[in-house]
Design a protein around this motif. Structure first.
Motif, PDB file in Angstrom:
ATOM      1  N   ILE A 135     -14.122   2.190   6.478  1.00 26.64           N
ATOM      2  CA  ILE A 135     -13.895   0.940   7.221  1.00 26.64           C
ATOM      3  C   ILE A 135     -13.461  -0.188   6.294  1.00 26.64           C
ATOM      4  O   ILE A 135     -12.851  -1.153   6.730  1.00 26.64           O
ATOM      5  CB  ILE A 135     -15.124   0.509   8.056  1.00 26.64           C
ATOM      6  N   GLY A 171     -11.214  -1.844  -1.096  1.00 26.96           N
ATOM      7  CA  GLY A 171     -10.917  -3.042  -1.889  1.00 26.96           C
ATOM      8  C   GLY A 171     -11.332  -2.877  -3.328  1.00 26.96           C
ATOM      9  O   GLY A 171     -11.565  -1.760  -3.788  1.00 26.96           O
ATOM     10  N   GLU A 196       0.815  -1.222   0.000  1.00 27.06           N
ATOM     11  CA  GLU A 196       0.000   0.000   0.000  1.00 27.06           C
ATOM     12  C   GLU A 196       0.845   1.268   0.000  1.00 27.06           C
ATOM     13  O   GLU A 196       0.674   2.136   0.849  1.00 27.06           O
ATOM     14  CB  GLU A 196      -0.939  -0.024   1.211  1.00 27.06           C
ATOM     15  N   GLN A 253      -2.934  -8.807   1.339  1.00 29.28           N
ATOM     16  CA  GLN A 253      -3.581  -8.977   0.044  1.00 29.28           C
ATOM     17  C   GLN A 253      -2.778  -9.744  -1.011  1.00 29.28           C
ATOM     18  O   GLN A 253      -3.286 -10.675  -1.628  1.00 29.28           O
ATOM     19  CB  GLN A 253      -3.955  -7.605  -0.525  1.00 29.28           C
TER      20      GLN A 253
HETATM   21  O1  NSS Z   1      -5.335   0.614   2.609  1.00 26.07           O
HETATM   22  S1  NSS Z   1      -6.635  -0.012   2.608  1.00 26.07           S
HETATM   23  O2  NSS Z   1      -7.739   0.855   2.226  1.00 26.07           O
HETATM   24  N1  NSS Z   1      -6.669  -1.266   1.650  1.00 26.07           N
HETATM   25  C1  NSS Z   1      -5.780  -2.278   1.719  1.00 26.07           C
HETATM   26  O3  NSS Z   1      -4.863  -2.377   2.503  1.00 26.07           O
HETATM   27  C2  NSS Z   1      -6.034  -3.432   0.744  1.00 26.07           C
HETATM   28  N2  NSS Z   1      -4.738  -4.050   0.393  1.00 26.07           N
HETATM   29  C3  NSS Z   1      -6.955  -4.425   1.390  1.00 26.07           C
HETATM   30  C4  NSS Z   1      -7.371  -5.521   0.467  1.00 26.07           C
HETATM   31  O4  NSS Z   1      -7.942  -5.231  -0.568  1.00 26.07           O
HETATM   32  N3  NSS Z   1      -7.113  -6.762   0.812  1.00 26.07           N
HETATM   33  O5  NSS Z   1      -6.894  -0.487   4.092  1.00 26.07           O
HETATM   34  C5  NSS Z   1      -8.047  -1.242   4.379  1.00 26.07           C
HETATM   35  C6  NSS Z   1      -8.718  -0.750   5.644  1.00 26.07           C
HETATM   36  C7  NSS Z   1      -9.170   0.695   5.587  1.00 26.07           C
HETATM   37  O6  NSS Z   1     -10.435   0.789   4.968  1.00 26.07           O
HETATM   38  C8  NSS Z   1      -9.244   1.052   7.055  1.00 26.07           C
HETATM   39  O7  NSS Z   1     -10.443   0.584   7.621  1.00 26.07           O
HETATM   40  C9  NSS Z   1      -8.104   0.260   7.640  1.00 26.07           C
HETATM   41  O8  NSS Z   1      -7.793  -0.772   6.729  1.00 26.07           O
HETATM   42  N4  NSS Z   1      -6.907   1.106   7.875  1.00 26.07           N
HETATM   43  C10 NSS Z   1      -6.516   1.542   9.080  1.00 26.07           C
HETATM   44  N5  NSS Z   1      -7.041   1.387  10.297  1.00 26.07           N
HETATM   45  C11 NSS Z   1      -6.401   1.945  11.348  1.00 26.07           C
HETATM   46  N6  NSS Z   1      -5.250   2.646  11.240  1.00 26.07           N
HETATM   47  C12 NSS Z   1      -4.680   2.829  10.031  1.00 26.07           C
HETATM   48  N7  NSS Z   1      -3.528   3.476   9.943  1.00 26.07           N
HETATM   49  C13 NSS Z   1      -5.323   2.259   8.879  1.00 26.07           C
HETATM   50  N8  NSS Z   1      -5.032   2.229   7.555  1.00 26.07           N
HETATM   51  C14 NSS Z   1      -6.008   1.522   6.971  1.00 26.07           C
END
Ligand code: NSS
Length: 441
Positions: free
Chosen positions: A365, A368, A174, A197
């Motif tokens: 939240i 994808g 990411e 992912q």
């Molecule tokens: O960066 S995302 O939007 N997407 C991904 O990482 C994809 N590789 C996931 C996938 O398709 N398998 O992060 C996904 C979610 C995002 O919507 C937030 O809810 C959460 O992860 N997120 C976080 N939560 C808390 N703290 C931080 N820093 C944070 N970053 C992303």
């Protein structure tokens, strides 16, 4: 009374004590608070499942009275007594205490640091290992556990196979700005995973429908109420799946988590004074809007967003405030999304990606969408993003050998639980939060 003896009597939890009305029971826990009123003591016990008020009379139970009198907050105790209905007591029952064993007495000259009054958040975060004992924090952690249980149940029931992905990874998923680099063995470099992912795309080609659920890491320099540097993500991935399939899976998953917490953790939501009417309607279908429509809405509301901008917290709050349940925004400009996103065949400048935004200002939240299945296009995107091709050879293999359309998403656990709980900041919904300036305790 010894611990052994106590475990052989009617050992109950506070949560279930009401079912033993009229019976003699034993509780094992801690002294949460003590009110002394002449010849009567009103201790409040906690055992992790709830709070229960006790009453002890000096005349009827002098030994128990003496054991409890002046006992310090958070001393550990095993207490026995009769359960009786008491509408004025928290939980509706109280314990007429007959026996008390103090397991460890908190010393008078070193009292429990967190008193039953307001403390500043930094004070509490420095004592997070103790703060989690307070009823509000314990309720949040119990809700978190239920949200996790429900999420796994949903994925398993949908036929998704749990495949755990690695924490040490050779490359970014990411973007390179939030990578945590670690010194691996000898001269090798590794990074803490930002998302499972890429590995799920491999296990999806092996097993069809898969998911992972574990901690992920981002060196977030932003100090917001929505960012942690270590957070948990549930990520499904499915072969032969498309954008629509994932939007539907995500809304089903979120709805099941919310409804399970409403059903199984009603008491905890009450402890948090959560307005549950705002959660009751969280059921499929969720409204869906395109990125184009989202920009139009923002502009109509006086927000300076232009086509091509990524949305921040303010924009997400405006968009989600129009709906009583999460809203799905899909088809963002490819330029602001990750390298792996499949372009929309109808409009190549758009990515077949989506975000799910929670109501009440909790923000994104889920993120994808559909992945690039074509080898040449993926190589081009890696180069455009200056990503090291050698580290991605295994990932390119997935496009060399039986590439198929596939899609998935990541659900951020803490953001989802923060919204369900209605907490101000996501740091309260993980046992030990990791943030820009905090790795202790
Ligand atoms: O960066 S995302 O939007 N997407 C991904 O990482 C994809 N590789 C996931 C996938 O398709 N398998 O992060 C996904 C979610 C995002 O919507 C937030 O809810 C959460 O992860 N997120 C976080 N939560 C808390 N703290 C931080 N820093 C944070 N970053 C992303």
């Amino acid at each position: 009374m010894s611990i052994e003896k106590a475990t052989k009597t009617h050992l109950v939890t506070i949560e279930s004590a009401g079912q033993h009305e009229g019976a003699e029971v034993t509780l094992r826990g801690w002294l949460y608070n003590l009110r002394e009123s002449g010849k009567l003591l009103f201790p409040i016990f906690r055992d992790g499942t709830g709070l229960m008020q006790g009453v002890v009379s000096q005349k009827e139970n002098p030994a128990a009275f003496e054991a409890l009198r002046g006992l310090t907050q958070e001393s550990s105790v095993i207490v026995s007594g009769r359960v009786r209905a008491e509408p004025r007591a928290p939980g509706g029952y109280e314990l007429a205490v007959s026996e008390v064993e103090v397991v460890q007495r908190v010393p008078e000259n070193d009292p429990y640091p967190i008193q039953l009054k307001e403390h500043g958040v930094d004070f509490l975060l420095d004592r997070r290992h103790l703060w989690i004992r307070t009823p509000r924090q314990a309720a949040i952690l119990r809700i978190r556990a239920e949200a996790i249980r429900a999420a796994r149940e949903y994925m398993d029931d949908q036929g998704y196979i749990l495949t755990d992905t690695p924490i040490f990874t050779p490359a970014a998923c990411e973007g390179t700005t939030t990578l945590f680099e670690v010194q691996y063995i000898d001269e090798q470099k590794a990074y803490l995973t930002q998302s499972g992912q890429l590995y799920l795309e491999a296990t999806a080609a092996a097993l069809g429908k898969v998911y992972c659920f574990g901690p992920t890491f981002r060196a977030e320099k932003s100090k917001t109420r929505r960012h942690l540097t270590e957070f948990w993500m549930l990520e499904p991935e499915a072969a032969y799946a498309h954008l629509e399939d994932m939007m539907a899976l995500g809304e089903g998953l979120v709805s099941h988590m919310v409804q399970s917490v409403l059903k199984n953790r009603a008491r905890e939501l009450e402890t948090l004074k959560r307005d549950t009417s705002k959660l009751a309607g969280v059921k499929p279908p969720f409204p869906r809007i395109t990125y184009d429509e989202a920009v139009e809405t923002l502009q109509k509301r006086g927000n300076p967003a232009k086509w091509g901008d990524d949305f921040g917290g303010d924009e997400e709050t405006i968009l989600s405030s129009q709906f009583d349940r999460p809203v799905i925004v899909h088809r963002y400009p490819a330029a602001i999304k990750a390298f792996y996103m499949q372009p929309d065949p109808e409009r190549r400048e758009l990515a077949l990606g989506f975000d799910t935004l929670a109501p009440e200002g909790y923000g994104e939240i889920i993120g994808g969408g559909e992945r690039i299945a074509d080898y040449d296009l993926l190589v081009r995107r890696l180069r455009e993003n200056n990503l090291p091709e050698e580290a991605f050879q295994w990932y390119l293999d997935l496009r060399r050998y039986g590439s198929v359309p596939h899609a998935g998403f990541g659900l951020g656990l803490e953001r989802t639980v923060a919204w369900i709980c209605g907490t101000e900041h996501i740091r309260e919904v993980i046992p030990f939060p990791r943030m820009i300036y905090r790795v202790y305790p």
